[in-house]
Scaffold this motif. Structure first.
Motif, PDB file in Angstrom:
ATOM      1  N   VAL A  47      -2.065  11.189  -0.311  1.00 24.82           N
ATOM      2  CA  VAL A  47      -3.080  10.345  -0.743  1.00 24.82           C
ATOM      3  C   VAL A  47      -3.871   9.277   0.294  1.00 24.82           C
ATOM      4  O   VAL A  47      -3.327   8.741   1.096  1.00 24.82           O
ATOM      5  CB  VAL A  47      -2.574   9.178  -1.773  1.00 24.82           C
ATOM      6  CG1 VAL A  47      -1.562   8.260  -1.347  1.00 24.82           C
ATOM      7  CG2 VAL A  47      -3.529   8.471  -2.532  1.00 24.82           C
ATOM      8  N   HIS A  73      -9.279  -0.556   5.343  1.00 26.77           N
ATOM      9  CA  HIS A  73      -8.120   0.353   4.430  1.00 26.77           C
ATOM     10  C   HIS A  73      -8.318   0.817   2.999  1.00 26.77           C
ATOM     11  O   HIS A  73      -7.898   1.570   2.646  1.00 26.77           O
ATOM     12  CB  HIS A  73      -6.893   0.092   4.507  1.00 26.77           C
ATOM     13  CG  HIS A  73      -6.714  -1.462   4.423  1.00 26.77           C
ATOM     14  ND1 HIS A  73      -7.116  -2.098   3.587  1.00 26.77           N
ATOM     15  CD2 HIS A  73      -6.318  -2.499   5.332  1.00 26.77           C
ATOM     16  CE1 HIS A  73      -6.940  -3.456   3.710  1.00 26.77           C
ATOM     17  NE2 HIS A  73      -6.342  -3.643   4.706  1.00 26.77           N
ATOM     18  N   TRP A  84      -4.507   5.354   7.725  1.00 30.53           N
ATOM     19  CA  TRP A  84      -3.255   5.437   6.514  1.00 30.53           C
ATOM     20  C   TRP A  84      -2.055   4.660   7.074  1.00 30.53           C
ATOM     21  O   TRP A  84      -1.954   4.533   8.469  1.00 30.53           O
ATOM     22  CB  TRP A  84      -2.933   7.074   6.513  1.00 30.53           C
ATOM     23  CG  TRP A  84      -2.738   7.966   7.778  1.00 30.53           C
ATOM     24  CD1 TRP A  84      -1.512   7.868   8.454  1.00 30.53           C
ATOM     25  CD2 TRP A  84      -3.443   8.893   8.054  1.00 30.53           C
ATOM     26  NE1 TRP A  84      -1.408   8.859   9.292  1.00 30.53           N
ATOM     27  CE2 TRP A  84      -2.616   9.670   9.277  1.00 30.53           C
ATOM     28  CE3 TRP A  84      -4.677   9.230   8.024  1.00 30.53           C
ATOM     29  CZ2 TRP A  84      -3.139  10.514  10.199  1.00 30.53           C
ATOM     30  CZ3 TRP A  84      -5.361  10.400   8.757  1.00 30.53           C
ATOM     31  CH2 TRP A  84      -4.529  10.992   9.786  1.00 30.53           C
ATOM     32  N   PHE A 118      -5.539  -2.961  -5.144  1.00 34.05           N
ATOM     33  CA  PHE A 118      -4.262  -2.092  -5.002  1.00 34.05           C
ATOM     34  C   PHE A 118      -3.176  -3.194  -5.562  1.00 34.05           C
ATOM     35  O   PHE A 118      -2.356  -2.789  -6.102  1.00 34.05           O
ATOM     36  CB  PHE A 118      -4.092  -2.155  -3.332  1.00 34.05           C
ATOM     37  CG  PHE A 118      -4.723  -0.851  -2.885  1.00 34.05           C
ATOM     38  CD1 PHE A 118      -5.780  -0.435  -3.444  1.00 34.05           C
ATOM     39  CD2 PHE A 118      -4.994  -1.128  -1.364  1.00 34.05           C
ATOM     40  CE1 PHE A 118      -6.500   0.782  -2.671  1.00 34.05           C
ATOM     41  CE2 PHE A 118      -5.676  -0.317  -0.703  1.00 34.05           C
ATOM     42  CZ  PHE A 118      -6.490   0.809  -1.218  1.00 34.05           C
ATOM     43  N   PRO A 135      -8.716   5.996  -4.904  1.00 33.37           N
ATOM     44  CA  PRO A 135      -7.877   6.946  -4.143  1.00 33.37           C
ATOM     45  C   PRO A 135      -7.800   8.382  -4.404  1.00 33.37           C
ATOM     46  O   PRO A 135      -8.142   8.640  -5.614  1.00 33.37           O
ATOM     47  CB  PRO A 135      -6.540   6.301  -4.291  1.00 33.37           C
ATOM     48  CG  PRO A 135      -6.709   4.888  -4.953  1.00 33.37           C
ATOM     49  CD  PRO A 135      -8.042   4.981  -5.682  1.00 33.37           C
ATOM     50  N   LYS A 156       1.347   9.312  -5.782  1.00 40.04           N
ATOM     51  CA  LYS A 156       1.961  10.827  -5.473  1.00 40.04           C
ATOM     52  C   LYS A 156       2.961  11.159  -6.440  1.00 40.04           C
ATOM     53  O   LYS A 156       2.857  12.342  -6.710  1.00 40.04           O
ATOM     54  CB  LYS A 156       2.620  10.825  -4.006  1.00 40.04           C
ATOM     55  CG  LYS A 156       1.451  10.540  -3.046  1.00 40.04           C
ATOM     56  CD  LYS A 156       2.012  10.756  -1.558  1.00 40.04           C
ATOM     57  CE  LYS A 156       2.915   9.678  -1.155  1.00 40.04           C
ATOM     58  NZ  LYS A 156       3.288   9.611   0.250  1.00 40.04           N
ATOM     59  N   ALA A 182       0.936   4.125  -2.907  1.00 41.47           N
ATOM     60  CA  ALA A 182       0.761   5.559  -2.468  1.00 41.47           C
ATOM     61  C   ALA A 182       1.965   6.483  -3.126  1.00 41.47           C
ATOM     62  O   ALA A 182       1.817   7.377  -3.658  1.00 41.47           O
ATOM     63  CB  ALA A 182       0.717   5.703  -0.969  1.00 41.47           C
ATOM     64  N   HIS A 183       3.026   5.867  -2.913  1.00 37.87           N
ATOM     65  CA  HIS A 183       4.212   6.463  -3.527  1.00 37.87           C
ATOM     66  C   HIS A 183       3.977   6.523  -5.147  1.00 37.87           C
ATOM     67  O   HIS A 183       4.213   7.852  -5.695  1.00 37.87           O
ATOM     68  CB  HIS A 183       5.487   5.700  -3.492  1.00 37.87           C
ATOM     69  CG  HIS A 183       6.708   6.419  -4.091  1.00 37.87           C
ATOM     70  ND1 HIS A 183       7.424   7.335  -3.640  1.00 37.87           N
ATOM     71  CD2 HIS A 183       7.267   5.679  -5.071  1.00 37.87           C
ATOM     72  CE1 HIS A 183       8.303   7.712  -4.167  1.00 37.87           C
ATOM     73  NE2 HIS A 183       8.579   6.771  -5.050  1.00 37.87           N
ATOM     74  N   LEU A 237      -6.181   6.357   0.646  1.00 40.68           N
ATOM     75  CA  LEU A 237      -6.284   4.847  -0.258  1.00 40.68           C
ATOM     76  C   LEU A 237      -7.692   4.444   0.086  1.00 40.68           C
ATOM     77  O   LEU A 237      -8.199   3.614  -0.943  1.00 40.68           O
ATOM     78  CB  LEU A 237      -5.338   3.977  -0.023  1.00 40.68           C
ATOM     79  CG  LEU A 237      -4.064   4.206  -0.243  1.00 40.68           C
ATOM     80  CD1 LEU A 237      -3.078   3.160   0.103  1.00 40.68           C
ATOM     81  CD2 LEU A 237      -3.952   4.542  -1.874  1.00 40.68           C
ATOM     82  N   VAL A 260      -5.771  11.784  -4.296  1.00 45.53           N
ATOM     83  CA  VAL A 260      -4.661  12.496  -3.952  1.00 45.53           C
ATOM     84  C   VAL A 260      -4.849  14.001  -3.363  1.00 45.53           C
ATOM     85  O   VAL A 260      -6.048  14.516  -4.045  1.00 45.53           O
ATOM     86  CB  VAL A 260      -3.840  12.680  -5.142  1.00 45.53           C
ATOM     87  CG1 VAL A 260      -2.909  11.416  -5.604  1.00 45.53           C
ATOM     88  CG2 VAL A 260      -4.396  13.101  -6.524  1.00 45.53           C
ATOM     89  N   MET A 275       0.917  -1.253  -0.207  1.00 46.07           N
ATOM     90  CA  MET A 275       0.031  -0.054   0.060  1.00 46.07           C
ATOM     91  C   MET A 275       0.904   1.067   0.029  1.00 46.07           C
ATOM     92  O   MET A 275       0.493   2.163  -0.532  1.00 46.07           O
ATOM     93  CB  MET A 275      -0.877   0.103   1.185  1.00 46.07           C
ATOM     94  CG  MET A 275      -2.217  -0.748   1.106  1.00 46.07           C
ATOM     95  SD  MET A 275      -2.888  -1.253   2.744  1.00 46.07           S
ATOM     96  CE  MET A 275      -3.558   0.569   3.013  1.00 46.07           C
ATOM     97  N   ASP A 276       2.102   1.280   0.644  1.00 47.12           N
ATOM     98  CA  ASP A 276       2.804   2.206   0.703  1.00 47.12           C
ATOM     99  C   ASP A 276       3.333   2.579  -0.511  1.00 47.12           C
ATOM    100  O   ASP A 276       3.838   3.784  -0.869  1.00 47.12           O
ATOM    101  CB  ASP A 276       3.957   1.876   1.802  1.00 47.12           C
ATOM    102  CG  ASP A 276       4.739   3.129   2.031  1.00 47.12           C
ATOM    103  OD1 ASP A 276       4.246   4.220   2.515  1.00 47.12           O
ATOM    104  OD2 ASP A 276       6.079   3.200   2.103  1.00 47.12           O
TER     105      ASP A 276
END
Ligand SMILES: Cc1ncc(COP(=O)(O)O)c(C=O)c1O
Length: 511
Positions: free
Chosen positions: A156, A353, A325, A359, A310, A148, A144-145, A158, A312, A140-141
């Motif tokens: 962001v 989440h 998060w 994802f 998601p 972004k 998100a990266h 999610l 941003v 997930m991290d």
């Protein structure tokens, strides 16, 4: 004896047929009415052999069921055939181009499916201790990266489950940000061509919705926007590229005007597919934008879900993001489940989440393409749409001149005098093996036909599609209105009453 439907098999000679017309389908066996599984299966049957219980019912006390649970029992082949037969009644992206504009029905790569089925990802549960789902949190991290980085935005959320849910997330963050500075605002401005979810979301959050006019070239009317902005406007919601398939050339000025009035710029990112890797929404002045993973990043959709949306967020809105998060601490990844007092977060949008399966698929799509590949996604999506526009434009009329972005928009003026409507034309496409394009949307274009081929269609399929539409157009112009009115003739069901289907859908089976 009544003969059962035998599909393509030949009928044995000695069988007596009493009512052949009622039972034979002329080889189109799969077009027969398929009963519901509840009608097929018996309550007293089961598809598996279970050992006789060793416990006596009296040992179970209150836990003994008083009556059957009501699940239909079928054998494995019966079950499989039922679902395969159902699946063959439907159009699917795996069968042919699926040109629903604004929906981005692209191929779902099988690599995505393979990754999503890995036991370590598919067998986990959201209530597991975080120490046992470190890999999922890392994924997930990383997602998100990517989101972004591709958008240039600093934060962001999610958890939203679809585009419309993302809009709700963005507007709740916007409302929280205004309220935090004691500036409760009342209005949200939305262009006339907006997707229905935009005004619906704004109204749901409690804002009055006001329309911004459109110019004759299909874009936001800057003069009208400036006139309507004021100290009570909380946000503008603008889709870019817009629902006419056009890039909003004045997007930076639109953002500047909104910010100058103290409003936020919510960008509907449903059409991110057309610009991913080429334009960063942050550079356009966007404050919040949802990304439909099920569109741009190829996760499967149709029939209403499952999606993932998601959102941003800009620096100004990030403190108001919903929980939960993912954070990265010294001991690994953790989930912040509840916002601490005074954090600004507007709260929680869903129990967990987000759509983990989506994802995994979306991140697989991103990583398998890489940054350059994603840029090419946008370029190919735009190229394919323009190819279609160029091939069909000599016959079908386009309301706006010039090249389009990822979808080609036509109106119905070319059908004038033929007795064929946009709806009739779309139904005739079903008989030719294509799903219809999006019809009558955007509302600002009369009899709109919005065609989005996506980047995953090869030229040969685009040509097959264009040849079919041109042949149908020739039939319409030649005065063959009857075949259009009667269509679809080769689908499992003939023409449905669309109003009744939308207003009074039968959503529940009753015995
Ligand atoms: C422009 C636009 N905005 C918002 C949405 C809503 O997205 P979702 O269907 O994921 O809720 C859509 C969906 O088609 C769309 O095309």
């Amino acid at each position: 004896m009544t003969m059962l439907n035998v599909g393509r098999q030949t009928r044995p000679e000695a069988v007596e047929v009493t009512d052949a017309n009622a039972t034979l389908t002329g080889g189109r066996g799969l077009l027969q009415d398929e009963p519901l599984i509840f009608e097929l299966g018996g309550w007293d049957k089961t598809g598996v052999d279970l050992p006789e219980p060793t416990l006596d019912a009296s040992d179970l006390g209150d836990l003994v069921r008083a009556e059957p649970i009501g699940l239909p029992g079928l054998s494995e082949p019966e079950t499989l055939r039922h679902y395969v037969r159902l699946s063959q009644k439907n159009h699917a992206i795996d069968l042919a181009l699926y040109p629903l504009g604004s929906c981005t029905m692209k191929h779902n790569p099988r690599l995505n499916e393979k990754m999503a089925r890995l036991a370590g990802l598919s067998d986990i549960h959201p209530l597991q201790p975080v120490s046992t789902v470190q890999g999922a949190l890392a994924l997930m991290d990383q997602l998100a990266h990517w989101l972004k980085t591709l958008t240039g935005m600093p934060a962001v959320a999610l958890s939203p489950k679809a585009g419309a849910h993302g809009e709700l997330c963005g507007l709740l963050a916007i409302r929280a940000a205004h309220e935090a500075r004691g500036d409760a605002r009342k209005r949200v401005l939305v262009p006339t061509s907006a997707h229905g979810t935009n005004p619906a979301t704004a109204a749901f959050v409690g804002y009055a919705v006001e329309e911004i006019a459109q110019t004759t070239d299909g874009r936001v009317d800057l003069g009208d926007l400036a006139a309507k902005l004021g100290p009570d406007v909380a946000a503008i919601m603008v889709t870019n590229p817009n629902t006419c398939g056009l890039f909003e050339r004045d997007i930076v000025e639109i953002a500047r005007l909104a910010h100058a009035a103290g409003a936020f710029f919510y960008c509907d990112g449903a059409n991110f597919n057309a610009i991913v890797g080429r334009v960063r929404p942050a550079d356009l002045g966007v404050d919040a934008m949802h990304i439909n993973l099920h569109k741009t990043f190829s996760t499967p959709h149709g029939g209403g879900g499952p999606g993932a949306g998601p959102v941003v967020l800009s620096e100004a809105l990030a403190p108001f993001a919903p929980t939960p998060w993912v954070v990265h601490g010294q001991a690994g990844f953790d989930l912040v489940e509840h916002a601490t007092d005074g954090s600004g977060s507007f709260g929680r949008m869903s129990a967990f989440h987000g759509q983990m399966g989506m994802f995994v698929r979306a991140l697989t799509y991103m990583m398998s393409h890489g940054a350059d590949g994603l840029r090419q996604v946008a370029e190919d999506a735009v190229l394919n749409a323009n190819y279609i526009k160029a091939r069909l434009s000599p016959v079908m009329t386009a309301p706006f001149d010039g090249p389009c972005m990822h979808e080609a928009l036509f109106d119905d003026s070319w059908l004038e005098g033929t007795g064929v409507s946009t709806l009739d034309f779309a139904k005739a496409m079903i008989d030719e093996g294509f799903h219809p394009m999006t019809m009558y949307f955007p509302l600002v274009v009369h009899g709109a036909m919005l065609i989005e081929p996506t980047e995953t269609e090869p030229k040969v399929e685009l040509d097959r599609f264009c040849d079919t539409l041109l042949a149908l157009a020739a039939a319409a112009k030649a005065g063959d209105a009857e075949r259009f009115k009667a269509a679809p003739m080769h689908a499992p069901l003939r023409r449905l009453d669309e109003t009744l289907a939308a207003r009074k859908p039968k959503l529940r089976w009753t015995a």
